[in-house]
Write an enzyme that holds these catalytic residues in place. Structure first.
Site, PDB file in Angstrom:
ATOM      1  N   ASP A 320       4.460  -3.806  -6.526  1.00  0.00           N
ATOM      2  CA  ASP A 320       3.189  -3.142  -6.338  1.00  0.00           C
ATOM      3  C   ASP A 320       3.290  -2.334  -5.046  1.00  0.00           C
ATOM      4  OD1 ASP A 320       0.315  -2.624  -6.468  1.00  0.00           O
ATOM      5  OD2 ASP A 320       0.181  -4.071  -4.824  1.00  0.00           O
ATOM      6  N   ASP A 513       0.314  -8.424  -4.733  1.00  0.00           N
ATOM      7  CA  ASP A 513      -0.590  -9.192  -3.871  1.00  0.00           C
ATOM      8  C   ASP A 513      -2.035  -9.192  -4.335  1.00  0.00           C
ATOM      9  OD1 ASP A 513      -1.202  -6.548  -3.325  1.00  0.00           O
ATOM     10  OD2 ASP A 513      -1.587  -6.913  -1.201  1.00  0.00           O
ATOM     11  N   ASP A 517      -2.488  -7.399  -9.993  1.00  0.00           N
ATOM     12  CA  ASP A 517      -1.073  -7.681 -10.221  1.00  0.00           C
ATOM     13  C   ASP A 517      -0.851  -8.969 -11.023  1.00  0.00           C
ATOM     14  OD1 ASP A 517      -0.224  -5.465  -8.639  1.00  0.00           O
ATOM     15  OD2 ASP A 517      -0.639  -6.645  -6.848  1.00  0.00           O
TER      16      ASP A 517
END
Length: 617
Positions: A320, A513, A517
């Protein structure tokens, strides 16, 4: 108390009894060892029988496990009067069993934190124009809703009146709040800023983006299976082979080796003890736990030893962007002033105005500049236009480029170039004349570049997945040198991208995080959460980096490769000792005493070899 809770206590009691038995006189000593065997191993026998029956029915063939073999080895040792050996075998195997069960983390991951983010109420307009508060589940497509300032958007829809500044980090991962006006799409569970707007519902509750995130996590958790270790995959073949060879060994004695019936029984039992997989059981677990302990000291937590083993086989890793590869908040990267402007004076005015705002961009601007004078100003926030203030008889305005009609070619060129680089541009105008330009961006954190370089050196494919616009994603990806960039991605698509990667690569990791996600973290073979991230990301991940430092992940990868080397060394050594003892038994060279010394000595060496990982740097 449940049986599974009793077993560890019984094992500890058996361990204590085993130690005390060495000091008991006469008959008390063998009885003590026998009691230790029963206390520590009753659950081993029970699980062995239950799992063998269950697996055999499922696979429609005899599928014994290592529990059965250990139980028979202990019984054999007891039959020939070697109570100490029986207790030791069971204690070693049962201890390894408990530790492996703990390391692999069988319990289902909690998703309470994700559920807590789900909106529960909505403010709906009635036919008379009044407001009624109803459960989100009662909403229907076409309903008109009011979203108050600071409130949570109850479901997916479209703005029909007013403007909004929405924090969409939970959905898209975008760190900078998004300004939206009429006809713009809004997502359920996102947080509204300091304005009130009206919206129309466009999706049923079960079809919203947030609902899809929740469903993906739940479905993925249900499909999660226990990752088999190398020993676990080898176990059925090993156990079946030993069980098949038991009657063969017994019959070979009288028929081919001229053993008496008593000696054949004795040698068969010695064979069973020699072939008992104490060292095999200890080949992986102590080493794995040493690796886990080492990593824990360095701020890397694994939720199962199998995930640490898998990390060595990594072929692709997806990251990410926001908060993982980047700092997670905007930073001022570029500043430009018109040649004729007093930069110091304008800087003081900018800081004074931005201090009146709680917008993340304002925070970044205030942190970047050091004013030489503190001004007392009154600021008005015009949604869609930005901040405005009257200072020393002049009107100073700070806003996005599209809100300014007259812009010099020089500033426009700089703005276009910075926008192509994926940066957010802000103009500062005095009396409607643009006098300064600020560019902000969520910049890569220092450890990201080294981590990307490390994975590329090890021929591991790197990919960045982000909800940011294409230009921003490509800019950050190019700066870091990742192999592949997927931008403008919604959460359900993140999980789909991981599925695609798993079709191309044998072992895929996902690092993230945020709530957005979570589905991808669960879909990946190894989900890695950043410790500063959301609770749900940490809950569903297989690995947690307690600090947002990707160097911890590269360290874990190096340790994982060393761990796999140690495990294979232990396996080969343990099997070699088994073969040696079996051959010596057939040659009538060894006996119970030597079998115990060599067998348990090899187990000790295997454990010590694994413990070396405690000192890995």
């Amino acid at each position: 108390m449940k049986p599974k809770n009793i077993a560890p206590l019984a094992y500890l009691a058996g361990l204590v009894v085993f130690g005390l038995s060495f000091f008991l006189p006469g008959l008390g000593r063998p009885l003590g060892f026998l009691a230790a065997t029963l206390l520590a191993g009753y659950h081993i026998v029970a699980e062995g029988l239950v799992e063998t029956v269950t697996d055999s029915r499922t696979q429609r063939k005899f599928a014994p496990n290592i529990h059965i073999l250990m139980s028979l080895a202990a019984i054999g040792a007891i039959l020939i009067g070697s109570f100490e050996e029986a207790a030791l075998l069971i204690l070693i195997f049962a201890g390894a069993h408990f530790l492996e069960e703990y390391a692999e983390g069988k319990s289902q991951r909690e998703i309470t934190a994700l559920l807590d983010l789900n909106p529960v109420e909505a403010r709906r307009y009635t036919a008379t124009g009044a407001i009624e508060v109803i459960p989100v589940a009662d909403l229907a497509v076409g309903d008109h809703l009011q979203v108050l300032n600071g409130g949570q958007v109850p479901t997916d829809g479209t703005i029909v009146k007013g403007t909004a500044t929405l924090n969409e980090a939970a959905i898209t991962g975008e760190s900078i709040p998004q300004e939206k006006t009429v006809d713009a799409t809004v997502f359920g569970s996102t947080i509204n800023g300091d304005s009130t707007f009206d919206m129309v519902v466009t999706k049923d509750a079960q079809d919203t983006v947030f609902a899809k995130i929740l469903q993906l996590v739940q479905d993925s958790q249900q499909s999660l299976g226990k990752t088999a270790t190398k020993i676990k995959r080898f176990e059925p073949l090993y156990v079946t082979t030993v069980l098949v060879l038991l009657p063969v060994v017994f019959l070979m004695g009288p028929l081919f080796l001229h053993w008496s019936l008593n000696e054949s029984v004795y040698r068969t039992i010695v064979f069973l003890i020699s072939a008992s997989p104490c060292a095999l059981a200890a080949a992986a677990v102590p080493a794995t736990l040493s690796g886990l302990s080492n990593l824990a000291r360095h701020g890397v937590l694994f939720k199962g030893g199998a995930y640490l083993n898998q990390l060595a086989e990594l072929q692709a890793v997806a990251f990410d962007k926001t908060g993982t590869l980047t700092a997670g908040k905007p930073t001022v990267t570029d500043v430009a002033f018109a040649p004729s402007v007093n930069a110091e004076q304008l800087t003081n005015q900018i800081v004074a105005m931005e201090r009146q705002s709680n917008h993340p961009l304002a925070t970044a601007i205030v942190e970047h500049f050091t004013p030489t004078q503190t001004l007392d100003v009154t600021v008005t926030n015009h949604l869609g236009k930005g901040l405005e203030s009257a200072i020393d008889g002049h009107t100073v305005r700070i806003g996005k480029p599209t809100s300014f009609a007259a812009v010099t070619p020089d500033f426009q060129a700089q703005c276009d170039a910075l926008a192509v680089a994926g940066k957010t541009v802000i103009f500062v105008a005095v009396d409607d004349q643009v006098q300064a330009l600020l560019a902000l961006m969520d910049v890569p954190n220092p450890a990201s570049q080294a981590a990307i370089d490390y994975f590329k050196q090890h021929q591991i494919h790197t990919q960045m997945i982000t909800g940011d616009a294409q230009l921003t994603g490509q800019a950050v990806g190019a700066a870091l040198g990742v192999d592949e960039v997927a931008a403008n991605v919604l959460p359900e698509n993140k999980a789909a991208i991981i599925d695609q990667q798993k079709q191309r690569y044998a072992t895929v990791a996902m690092v993230g995080d945020g709530v957005n996600d979570a589905p991808a973290l669960v879909k990946a073979d190894i989900g890695v959460a950043m410790g500063d991230g959301t609770d749900v990301a940490i809950d569903v991940a297989d690995t947690v980096l307690m600090q947002n430092d990707l160097s911890k992940l590269t360290y874990a990868h190096r340790l994982s490769k060393r761990l796999n080397q140690i495990i294979w060394t232990n396996l080969i050594f343990a099997l070699a000792i088994v073969v040696l003892l079996v051959v010596l038994n057939f040659l009538s060279i060894t006996n119970i005493a030597w079998g115990v010394v060599v067998h348990e000595g090899s187990t000790l060496l295997v454990i010590l070899n694994g413990l070396r990982l405690l000192m890995f740097k």
